[in-house]
Each structure stands twice: as structure tokens, then as C-alpha cells.
Design an enzyme around this catalytic site. Structure first.
Site, PDB file in Angstrom:
ATOM      1  CG  PHE A   1      -3.147   0.360  -8.090  1.00  0.00           C
ATOM      2  CD1 PHE A   1      -4.472   0.635  -8.305  1.00  0.00           C
ATOM      3  CD2 PHE A   1      -2.413   1.231  -7.301  1.00  0.00           C
ATOM      4  CE1 PHE A   1      -5.075   1.751  -7.757  1.00  0.00           C
ATOM      5  CE2 PHE A   1      -3.001   2.351  -6.739  1.00  0.00           C
ATOM      6  CZ  PHE A   1      -4.346   2.609  -6.972  1.00  0.00           C
TER       7      PHE A   1
ATOM      8  CE  LYS B   1      -3.922   2.219   2.222  1.00  0.00           C
ATOM      9  NZ  LYS B   1      -3.390   3.573   1.956  1.00  0.00           N
TER      10      LYS B   1
ATOM     11  NE  ARG C   1     -15.209   2.669   1.298  1.00  0.00           N
ATOM     12  CZ  ARG C   1     -14.054   3.306   1.201  1.00  0.00           C
ATOM     13  NH1 ARG C   1     -12.923   2.662   1.360  1.00  0.00           N
ATOM     14  NH2 ARG C   1     -14.028   4.602   0.941  1.00  0.00           N
TER      15      ARG C   1
END
Length: 291
Positions: free
Chosen positions: A124, A52, A194
Site C-alpha cells: 500500500f 483493511k 501515528r
């Protein structure tokens, strides 16, 4: 040569999806992460794991570099020269422990070439490519190296065997100054919002709150900031009194600004335990955050 032809063909195909890309004023439709606490029952074979990165989320829509809320990032023309005409989702990153540099560089309206030369755009995902993450990742890993742009790089992805291996990887990254890990489900399609298709795993939890008042310091902090009174998006208020440098106590985050704070669980009343300041959170939109 074959790699360049494949990359060009891929870019052309993805250009067909640009019409579905977001308008800058609306903000890009980003895939967002849920929190993994290290105890949940998940099948680790279903996920790829990456570091991360402690930077600023960026979205290249094929023509412009945007923040997560849709503001155009004033990067120098040379920084994005030669980038593909396809959407890229990634992190503007200056290296471990250098969030302040990344944040200030991205926010500066008159781009500083020297500052931008220390930045990388770590990609990513390919939001418009279609297919599951494994296919998008393969396309990404073929596309970016063919462009030969040193500051435009794919994020390295790995597999882990089990929870113990994941924890060991987390400990190693944190010991080296990293923030945590991201877990991306291999079979997931890119979708805004999410979900547990994307998980973040850190040694602490974090969230955002808005600064509403300053509380004065005492003792060695006399005449400086003692604590911030902050308000969460749900309206609940609490104090954040640790995590500041002396310089931040002399010049605290502005009233009305948003900060990111770390914490370890919640009290019985539902407030964060051991809340501590991490950073000012630029460009935070509580309506879009899911909090």
C-alpha cells in the site's frame, strides 16, 4: 517495454533512498494509523480508501522482508525473487478470515512452500519514493504490475463521496468477511509514527494487552479457560472472557503473550466495554505501539 524502463528508472532512484531505510534491529519507521469512528468531521475528498487487510504487516527494505518490529521474516527465496530494490510497505495476507494461516506462515522459521503459496504481499505504499501519497501510489501502480509477480500486488484504492458512502463500503466489506477500511490522505508524505494522515475504520475498536493469568471456566467450560486476566500497556488489568473457540479454551494464549481484543467504548472507569478475544498478537512492541 516503456513500462519496464520506467519501473527500472524508478527503482534506481529509490535505491538512492535505501541508506535512509531502517536497520532491522531498530524496526522499520512505519506510518501508523489513528482510529476513525465514523462520526468525525473529515473532508472525504482528501482521502483514498482501501480494505483493511487482516494479515501481518510487512516491510520490504529492498533486500529483506521484515516485521514491524524489525525481525527478518523467513520467506522462501522464490517468494521475494525479483522484488524491486526499493522499500515496500504492505500486508502479508492469505485472504479474508485467514489471519491464523498468515500469522503461522510468517512465524515459521523453516518456511513451508505450500503455506507460502497461499500468501500475497499486498503493498500500500512506497516509503522512500518521496512526494505526496497520490504520487507514490501512481509509482506503485506502475511498478508492481511491470514485475509480473502474482503474489506481489498493489492494494486497490478508491474514493468515496461522503460519510454515507464510506459506511456503505464498510458494511459491504464486513459482510464479505473483511475487517474494515483504511483511509489515506492524498496529500500526505510518508512519515513514521501515528497521525490522521492514515485512519482505520472498523465496526469496533481494538487494542492489545498482555496475558498475566488464567481464570478457570465453569459449567460447560469446567476444566478449561474461563477468562484471561490481561494488562494493558498502561498497567490497568481486566478480564477477557469471550471470543475464544473451544480449542483456544483448551490451549489458551501463553502467559506473557500479547493478544488483540475488540471492545465497544469504555466504562466510566476507563476500562474497555465488552472486551472479547480476537487473536494472539505476535511481535507486539508496546513501546512502539503508541498506546
Amino acid at each position: 517495454m516503456h513500462g519496464r524502463i520506467a519501473a527500472a528508472r524508478f527503482a534506481w532512484l529509490c535505491c538512492l533512498a535505501l541508506s535512509a531505510a531502517c536497520r532491522a534491529e531498530d524496526g522499520p519507521p512505519l506510518m501508523l494509523a489513528e482510529v476513525y469512528d465514523g462520526r468525525g468531521d473529515i473532508d472525504f475528498a482528501d482521502y483514498r480508501v482501501s480494505e483493511k487487510l487482516d494479515g501481518v504487516r510487512g516491510y520490504w527494505d529492498g533486500a529483506k522482508l521484515l516485521t514491524r518490529s524489525g525481525h527478518v521474516i523467513p520467506a522462501p527465496a522464490w517468494f521475494t525473487a525479483g522484488w524491486p530494490r526499493v522499500p515496500l510497505d504492505g500486508e502479508l495476507w492469505a485472504g479474508r478470515g485467514r489471519f491464523t494461516h498468515a500469522s503461522s506462515t510468517v512465524r515459521t522459521q523453516a518456511p513451508d512452500d505450500d503455506a507460502w503459496r497461499q500468501m500475497r504481499f499486498m503493498v500500500f505504499d512506497l516509503p522512500a519514493a518521496g512526494g505526496p501519497f497520490t504520487e507514490r501510489l501512481s509509482a506503485l501502480e506502475a511498478l508492481l504490475p511491470s514485475l509480473q509477480i502474482p503474489w506481489l500486488q498493489p492494494v486497490q484504492q478508491a474514493r468515496v463521496a461522503d460519510r454515507a458512502a464510506l459506511k456503505a463500503m464498510l458494511d459491504e466489506v464486513v459482510a464479505q468477511g473483511g475487517e474494515g477500511l483504511m483511509l489515506h490522505r492524498e496529500s500526505s508524505f510518508y512519515r513514521a509514527g501515528r497521525s490522521d494522515d492514515l485512519l482505520k475504520y472498523k465496526p469496533y475498536e481494538d487494542a492489545e494487552a498482555q496475558v498475566v493469568a488464567y481464570l478457570p471456566g465453569k459449567g460447560k467450560y469446567q476444566g478449561m479457560l474461563g477468562a484471561l486476566l490481561v494488562e494493558r500497556p498502561d498497567g490497568r488489568r481486566f478480564r477477557v472472557g469471550t471470543g475464544f473457540t473451544d480449542e483456544q479454551r483448551r490451549h489458551p494464549p501463553p502467559i506473557g503473550s500479547w493478544i488483540t481484543y475488540a471492545y465497544n467504548g469504555h466504562t466510566v472507569s476507563g476500562l474497555p466495554r465488552f472486551a472479547r478475544f480476537l487473536r494472539i498478537r505476535e511481535d507486539f512492541d508496546p513501546a512502539a505501539s503508541g498506546q
